[in-house]
Design a protein around this motif. Sequence first.
Motif, PDB file in Angstrom:
ATOM      1  N   ARG A   1      -9.575   0.131  -0.188  1.00 31.42           N
ATOM      2  CA  ARG A   1      -8.240  -1.303  -0.739  1.00 31.42           C
ATOM      3  C   ARG A   1      -8.079  -1.812   0.217  1.00 31.42           C
TER       4      ARG A   1
ATOM      5  N   ARG B   1       2.956  -2.374   4.339  1.00 33.00           N
ATOM      6  CA  ARG B   1       1.788  -1.805   4.823  1.00 33.00           C
ATOM      7  C   ARG B   1       0.243  -1.852   4.526  1.00 33.00           C
TER       8      ARG B   1
ATOM      9  N   ILE C   1       1.197   8.080   8.751  1.00 37.79           N
ATOM     10  CA  ILE C   1       1.715   8.682   8.038  1.00 37.79           C
ATOM     11  C   ILE C   1       0.690  10.565   7.956  1.00 37.79           C
TER      12      ILE C   1
ATOM     13  N   PHE D   1       0.677  -1.284  -0.218  1.00 40.89           N
ATOM     14  CA  PHE D   1       0.591   0.107   0.435  1.00 40.89           C
ATOM     15  C   PHE D   1       0.891   1.203  -0.145  1.00 40.89           C
ATOM     16  N   GLY D   2       1.002   2.093  -0.964  1.00 40.26           N
ATOM     17  CA  GLY D   2       1.757   2.937  -0.909  1.00 40.26           C
ATOM     18  C   GLY D   2       0.325   4.552  -1.300  1.00 40.26           C
ATOM     19  N   ALA D   3       0.909   5.887  -1.346  1.00 41.61           N
ATOM     20  CA  ALA D   3       0.627   6.690  -1.806  1.00 41.61           C
ATOM     21  C   ALA D   3      -1.289   6.301  -2.477  1.00 41.61           C
ATOM     22  N   PRO D   4      -2.221   6.436  -1.399  1.00 45.67           N
ATOM     23  CA  PRO D   4      -3.655   6.758  -2.538  1.00 45.67           C
ATOM     24  C   PRO D   4      -3.789   7.146  -3.727  1.00 45.67           C
TER      25      PRO D   4
ATOM     26  N   GLU E   1      -1.358   2.796   7.582  1.00 44.71           N
ATOM     27  CA  GLU E   1      -0.816   4.666   7.035  1.00 44.71           C
ATOM     28  C   GLU E   1      -1.483   5.726   7.556  1.00 44.71           C
ATOM     29  N   ASP E   2      -2.893   5.381   7.217  1.00 46.64           N
ATOM     30  CA  ASP E   2      -4.172   6.347   7.776  1.00 46.64           C
ATOM     31  C   ASP E   2      -4.338   6.947   9.036  1.00 46.64           C
TER      32      ASP E   2
HETATM   33  P1  AMP Z   1       7.172   2.375  -0.326  1.00 46.46           P
HETATM   34  O1  AMP Z   1       6.835   1.358   0.931  1.00 46.46           O
HETATM   35  O2  AMP Z   1       8.449   2.979   0.082  1.00 46.46           O
HETATM   36  O3  AMP Z   1       6.344   1.894  -1.512  1.00 46.46           O
HETATM   37  O4  AMP Z   1       6.274   4.072   0.630  1.00 46.46           O
HETATM   38  C1  AMP Z   1       4.980   3.785   0.143  1.00 46.46           C
HETATM   39  C2  AMP Z   1       4.354   5.300   0.224  1.00 46.46           C
HETATM   40  O5  AMP Z   1       3.368   5.854   0.501  1.00 46.46           O
HETATM   41  C3  AMP Z   1       5.085   5.728   2.325  1.00 46.46           C
HETATM   42  O6  AMP Z   1       5.460   7.463   2.033  1.00 46.46           O
HETATM   43  C4  AMP Z   1       3.895   5.501   2.337  1.00 46.46           C
HETATM   44  O7  AMP Z   1       3.562   6.258   3.739  1.00 46.46           O
HETATM   45  C5  AMP Z   1       2.834   6.022   1.747  1.00 46.46           C
HETATM   46  N1  AMP Z   1       1.646   5.307   1.808  1.00 46.46           N
HETATM   47  C6  AMP Z   1       0.856   4.675   1.796  1.00 46.46           C
HETATM   48  N2  AMP Z   1      -0.652   4.621   2.819  1.00 46.46           N
HETATM   49  C7  AMP Z   1      -0.711   5.432   2.511  1.00 46.46           C
HETATM   50  C8  AMP Z   1      -1.488   6.816   2.549  1.00 46.46           C
HETATM   51  N3  AMP Z   1      -2.523   5.796   3.081  1.00 46.46           N
HETATM   52  N4  AMP Z   1      -2.315   7.798   2.759  1.00 46.46           N
HETATM   53  C9  AMP Z   1      -0.330   8.747   2.626  1.00 46.46           C
HETATM   54  N5  AMP Z   1       0.418   7.988   2.523  1.00 46.46           N
HETATM   55  C10 AMP Z   1       0.488   6.529   2.185  1.00 46.46           C
END
Ligand code: AMP
Length: 295
Positions: free
Chosen positions: A130, A146, A154, A115-118, A150-151
């Motif tokens: 998701r 992740r 971050i 799970f990365g940035a939505p 994360e919600d």
């Molecule tokens: P990586 O794990 O290195 O691929 O990075 C994924 C990025 O997505 C990290 O910086 C997470 O903090 C960010 N991320 C994951 N979920 C969320 C979310 N719900 N809202 C904002 N950022 C997120």
Amino acid sequence: MGKNKDKGKGNKAGAAGKPSSVRELLRVGPGFNLGEVDPRLIVAGPDDKETARAEALALEAEVTGLQERLFAESKAGGKRRLLVVLQGMDTSGKGGAIKAIDRICEPVGLRMTSFGAPTKEELRHHYLWRIDKALPRAGSIGIFDRSHYEDVLIVRVHNLVPPDVWGARYDEINAWEKKLADGGLVFLKCMLHISREEQQQRLLDRLADPTKHWKYNPGDVDERQLWDQYQEAYQVALTNCSTDYAPWYVIPADRKWHRDWLLSRLVAETLREMDPQYPAMTFDVPTEIARVKAS
Ligand code: AMP
Ligand code: MG
């Protein structure tokens, strides 16, 4: 000295000897304080890399056997499934941890989701949308790189939504996890806990090796500067959301081989306790043998 076990604060193994359960040792309970967990600590098990690696690998036969029983159970309508949630600061070793689980599991029946940035589409939905879609099916094992946490991590550190919105999410997550647990989903929520110094070293290692540049993200340095805010956000998430039905485990993760040993044990212990069962036969074996022979 080097290889000797570190004895640190909050180490329940202490001098009392070997723990019977790694889950007991790592579980976030009342009065938990992340700041008191030493990421270099060897909490239990071997204190050398080779033995730790060998012991972790030796769990494969048992784990794949339990995995098969879990799958068989689902064929007869069983609803149980296992979800391993991995959280941790950048470079904490989530990728390595996934490999460690993969090594002792059957790839069939294992599903990994990052799970990365939505995405734009995901942002149009509730944050659990998701996550719901990626949950493991009955009889299988899911790994989250992740997660919904994360919600409240971050998102909290950067106030990506107003504080009253993220503030309400702890209770919401607990209620959501409770419902899933009641429906047969077993949670294994693991925080890979590294030290600030170790993160710096790992970032420098990535920069020193051209084959690791793809893993380096300049933005990680910006997040690193918010280290204390992240530790605080983790502390709150870990303590608010470590419940009977979905406990959190904190894994000292500065030493990769110890992290992998602990994680392998956590997976094995959890499956062992689930004790999945082959379904009862719906046919009479002698009759079927006769039928097959006559066919
Ligand atoms: P990586 O794990 O290195 O691929 O990075 C994924 C990025 O997505 C990290 O910086 C997470 O903090 C960010 N991320 C994951 N979920 C969320 C979310 N719900 N809202 C904002 N950022 C997120
Ligand atoms: Mg990253």
